[in-house]
Design a protein around this motif. Sequence first.
Motif, short mmCIF file in Angstrom:
data_model
loop_
_atom_site.label_atom_id
_atom_site.label_comp_id
_atom_site.label_asym_id
_atom_site.label_seq_id
_atom_site.Cartn_x
_atom_site.Cartn_y
_atom_site.Cartn_z
N ARG A 19 -5.50 73.24 43.58
CA ARG A 19 -6.35 72.78 44.67
C ARG A 19 -5.81 73.22 46.02
O ARG A 19 -4.62 73.28 46.23
CB ARG A 19 -6.46 71.25 44.64
N HIS A 27 -13.22 65.77 54.47
CA HIS A 27 -13.79 66.30 53.23
C HIS A 27 -12.77 67.19 52.53
O HIS A 27 -12.26 68.14 53.11
CB HIS A 27 -15.06 67.11 53.52
N ASP A 28 -12.44 66.88 51.27
CA ASP A 28 -11.55 67.70 50.48
C ASP A 28 -12.34 68.91 49.99
O ASP A 28 -13.37 68.76 49.35
CB ASP A 28 -11.02 66.89 49.29
N ASN A 33 -15.24 69.91 44.52
CA ASN A 33 -15.72 68.99 45.55
C ASN A 33 -16.67 69.69 46.51
O ASN A 33 -16.47 70.85 46.87
CB ASN A 33 -14.53 68.42 46.33
N HIS A 38 -20.58 66.81 42.39
CA HIS A 38 -19.28 66.36 42.92
C HIS A 38 -19.38 66.12 44.42
O HIS A 38 -18.50 66.50 45.18
CB HIS A 38 -18.19 67.39 42.61
N SER A 40 -19.64 63.47 47.59
CA SER A 40 -19.37 62.10 48.00
C SER A 40 -20.69 61.48 48.48
O SER A 40 -21.70 62.18 48.65
CB SER A 40 -18.35 62.07 49.14
#
Length: 441
Positions: A19, A27-28, A33, A38, A40
């Motif tokens: 990662r 925000h990752d 993501n 995936h 949020s």
Amino acid sequence: MTGLSADNAATAGPAQKVRTSVSVGGHDIGYPNGHLGHLSHEEEEALRSFKVFLEEKGDYQSGTPPSHDDQTLLRFLRARRWVIPDAYKQFHDTEEWRKANNLDVLYDTIDLEAYDQSRRLYPQWTGRRDRRGIPLYLFEIRHLDSKTVAAYEKSAETAFSKAHPDGSTPDKLLRLFALYENLTRFAQPLCTQLTDREHAHVPITLSTNIVDVTGVSLRQFWNLKSHMQAASTLATAHYPETLDRIFIIGAPYFFSTVWGWIKRWFDPITVSKIFILSAHEVKPTLESFIDPMNIPKQYGGELEFKFFDLPNQDPYIKKTATWENGHTDFPLGPLYWRPIDGGKRLECIAAGSVNKTPRHERVCTIPVSFPLPETAAAAAAAAKDQEAELASTAPTEEAAVVTEALKTLDVTDGEKKVEIIEKVAEPAEIEPKAAPATVST
């Protein structure tokens, strides 16, 4: 900027587990993501609001199918850090740029020789994927010398497609974007439908790139600077979030100077995904992201692939496809996918032109594992065709049953229409002399 250390790369595990450490605006951005499935809560709301905003501005139409799929809209949101007005500006500018340059017409009608001239100068798909299922590209910069570029740009002065651009983008660059269209319209949709990956429910919108700068002199970098900057700037503006990991291999001692120019051509998120690898880091780092069977031999892997080669297709891709019209592999040139059989399969269409004669033929079909936005519309169209067929062959009383049943369904509900038509068309319910031999779905 340095690459992964050899020790860390060797113990990193599967690529999908590696990662990025970058977090932007809370925000990752580590894959997957920010991608479909995936998101949020805040990202889901941003996507919903973005659609509303775009529709109010006249740049998006909801419906079945919508004018743009969710994964495309998410690329612009991720690129602009989920700030809707910023994402809108980039999206709107891109739509205007595409219209002004007739990008769809260019891709559909580009001369195959002109297409191949561009392909041989820019990143090329190996036919393989990284451990996350993302298509793997190779770019060897040394082939892009000033003499070759000058000859290429000269050839771009003659007509190479039926598109009529407004002249705001030089023809020498427009031919490059036929390759980006191939990425987004062929390679990524194909990889999306392949299920032998960890996040098989996530549509593929990225690419992984090996960039080999071995043997490139400082003078060559300097001579190519304006050409590469113009291409990179347009690509970043109009094809955002299509690049993921970029591995730079063979960097000479002066590359720190060159890197000072290059990193300004990309946004900070893209820069964070670029790894400059020393010789001893290449093999272990690539293996942490890519299975050895998919790494070209010159970088320590097992794949027979050299720059200029046509893609050496993944055996899983060849096994998944049902080949037609004498094809056993994907041909050179523009390719794209469209749904058939009520959205249950996709057909690959070979486009482009040879001696100004359009090429338009089916190459193969593959099963759909990730539904495309066009699927519902295709299902509705298939149902409409079957409805017309049954109306001319079924007994009057059975046709009436079909008609009454379909009245209860929304016109776009193609899959349910197919089910009803098939049920009414079963041999037990319709006399053999009146029923069609087969009912295509």
